[in-house]
Design an enzyme around this catalytic site. Structure first.
Site, mmCIF file in Angstrom:
data_model
loop_
_atom_site.group_PDB
_atom_site.id
_atom_site.type_symbol
_atom_site.label_atom_id
_atom_site.label_comp_id
_atom_site.label_asym_id
_atom_site.label_seq_id
_atom_site.Cartn_x
_atom_site.Cartn_y
_atom_site.Cartn_z
ATOM 1 N N HIS A 124 -8.781 -0.194 -8.439
ATOM 2 C CA HIS A 124 -8.321 0.923 -7.609
ATOM 3 C C HIS A 124 -7.058 1.566 -8.183
ATOM 4 O O HIS A 124 -6.924 2.794 -8.188
ATOM 5 C CB HIS A 124 -8.080 0.432 -6.177
ATOM 6 N N ASP A 165 0.836 -1.195 0.000
ATOM 7 C CA ASP A 165 0.000 0.000 0.000
ATOM 8 C C ASP A 165 0.876 1.253 0.000
ATOM 9 O O ASP A 165 1.583 1.521 0.961
ATOM 10 C CB ASP A 165 -0.903 -0.051 1.242
#
Lengths: 356, 356
Positions: free
Chosen positions: B267, B176
């Site tokens: 995403h 991330d």
């Protein structure tokens, strides 16, 4: 870089005598009604497989986030059984001596939220991501057998600014844990490891007390008042009668005015083994903070390991409850007791001798 | 052992471009009615003194637990001002452009508990004891001026098993933060640092979003469904069109059946700067867990730094809200926006150019 991972195998569950983890989570679970002795054995076999994998930094079977299992996180898992486990059919004859929920002390303000429980999982590691991942796997795999009833998360700093091990401090700023028997000594072994019943040889008992600390009123004291309440110096953890942390307390020493230097109600006097018929405990701690909206509660998850909770811990607890100066700034809000089964070896699993 | 402590001084507050801390706490405070521009200046002088001491591992003036201030904890403090600060007399002319609370998105389920605030303190360190101590000092010293309204605590693991820096993973197990501009590049500087108004040159804005993640429903997906939702591989964080983490996304690549390999609603496509008119953000994250009795909520404290929140962040947010595949497993429950003043040097203090 040498690995920080411990072996999952041994005569004892490995975290007990290891340094306090930087991060830990304790989860208590209650057994479902359908979880009989055989089912508990299935859960322990399942958990043993999980624990070996997680301790070695590998995913568990069926792990849904296998990348979160990483080596070198110093991850440990410790499992315990609460007193009610030994009321189940086929298990009543095997209860360790003195394993009962503690009586409620005068200063206790126990909340059911933080008390009791049939099973305990205690996961520690250098890194909270590893702790959260391991707990999630263990709780998920336990779902057919047991449901969580409370969770407590804490942290400890047992490393000094120079990278060397230190005792660590609680959120009052006190060095906390100095009086422990040293790991590996005969005194440690006698304090911690149970010698019976047969299945429990090499096990121990664990008392978990959630102790709320009032930092605001504590901070209103002068440093000498704070040091008097404990009988130790804040800067070093040394007794007020000594100069270095591990100096013995001089419980007879008096100041120029003839007053005891370590006061009658000082925490270090009342918790000293010489005032407890020589019986000791091995205690660890985890600092905690708990937020409710904008307000914060701070405290200590107090952990005490001893062979015999009734014989070693209870008299100490009663004496501290009656007189400890620290009672003015601390309140126990949770309490639980667990038998911690011995460790296991490559060919075994957790508590096999109790459950086969 | 080389010190991990950063200098408290500089053109920018130092944590912004530093690696994510292992532990951090964010506290939002609301100004008391009596805190006018001059009083806010007094608070900033006070905090500046505290921050220099804490960053250097020293107690603050009047510290009630001075032993908890330790060097080498990599402690940083970042301070911010919410939009309402610029509605106060004498400050309305100085509001950074576009600094407004974010509009409520269609998927948002915002709770007042985690939203808004006049001031922000963000404290990060290698060790939670240091974080808790620093926050306690800063909040105590602010008491005559401001009261806490929310607190969020999180953690991040940016160190691999071999001790080397890594991007880190959220609690879904995803790598991330890969898409960030690299610290120190002109692109980073252009993305992060504001060039006006005058007092705010070298500052930035910070968006704090508390994003609840449904680990249970996420875990029901297959790994390829999980990878499709993001457009990146779980094992490495590489794009599904590439092989290593920092490979560029190939947004045109199609599979044998002619389908886009990085889906329209993936995403990584929707958050890619090429789909945002080239505008970027610099984002960091902190994992969080929040326990309520026996149940647990997990998620991410999403932190986005950018020179201009309205110009860089809002269009991205709107696009993700409209279409991001991850919306099925994530819900934003808190939102706040802060102007992060520039850093200061030995002869200065925080936001002096705004407040003298």
């Amino acid at each position: 870089m040498p690995s920080r991972d411990l072996s999952p195998y041994g005569d004892h569950q490995p975290a007990i005598s290891a340094p306090s983890p930087k991060h830990a989570e304790l989860v208590a679970l209650n057994l479902l009604g359908s979880t009989d002795r055989a089912a508990l054995g299935r859960l322990m076999r399942l958990w043993s497989t999980d624990i070996v994998a997680l301790t070695e930094g590998r995913p568990t079977p069926g792990d849904t986030a296998p990348e979160l299992a990483v080596p070198n996180a110093a991850l440990t898992v410790t499992v315990g059984f609460g007193p009610r486990v030994f009321t189940r059919p086929g298990l009543t004859a095997y209860k360790p001596r003195g394993l009962d929920e503690l009586p409620v002390m005068r200063h206790d303000r126990l909340l059911p939220t933080w008390s009791g429980g049939d099973l305990l999982i205690q996961v520690g590691a250098d890194d909270p991501v590893s702790v959260v991942h391991a707990v999630r796997r263990l709780v998920a795999d336990a779902a057919p057998f047991a449901k969580p009833v409370w969770r407590q998360t804490g942290f400890w700093n047992g490393t000094g600014p120079d990278g060397k091990p230190v005792t660590g401090r609680n959120l009052f700023g006190q060095v906390d844990g100095t009086g422990n028997p040293a790991v590996g000594t005969p005194e440690f072994d006698a304090t911690v490891w149970a010698d019976g019943p047969e299945w429990f040889r090499g096990g121990t008992t664990l008392v978990v007390r959630r102790i709320r600390m009032n930092l605001d009123t504590w901070d209103e004291l002068t440093r000498s008042e704070q040091e008097r309440a404990v009988g130790r110096k804040l800067a070093t953890g040394a007794p007020v009668t000594g100069t270095t942390e591990h100096d013995e307390l001089d419980l007879q020493a008096r100041d120029a005015d003839g007053r005891l230097m370590i006061a009658e109600n000082a925490h270090s006097r009342l918790s000293h083994h010489s005032t407890n018929d020589g019986r000791r405990i091995f205690r660890k701690g985890l600092n905690y903070v708990q937020d409710t909206g904008a307000s914060r509660e701070s405290g200590l998850i107090f952990l005490s390991y001893q062979a015999d909770v009734a014989g070693q811990f209870l008299p100490l607890l009663a004496r501290l409850d009656a007189a400890d100066a620290l009672n003015e700034w601390t309140t126990t809000i949770g309490s639980a007791v667990f038998a911690i089964p011995p460790g296991w070896h490559e060919d075994g699993w957790l508590a096999r001798d109790l459950l086969v």
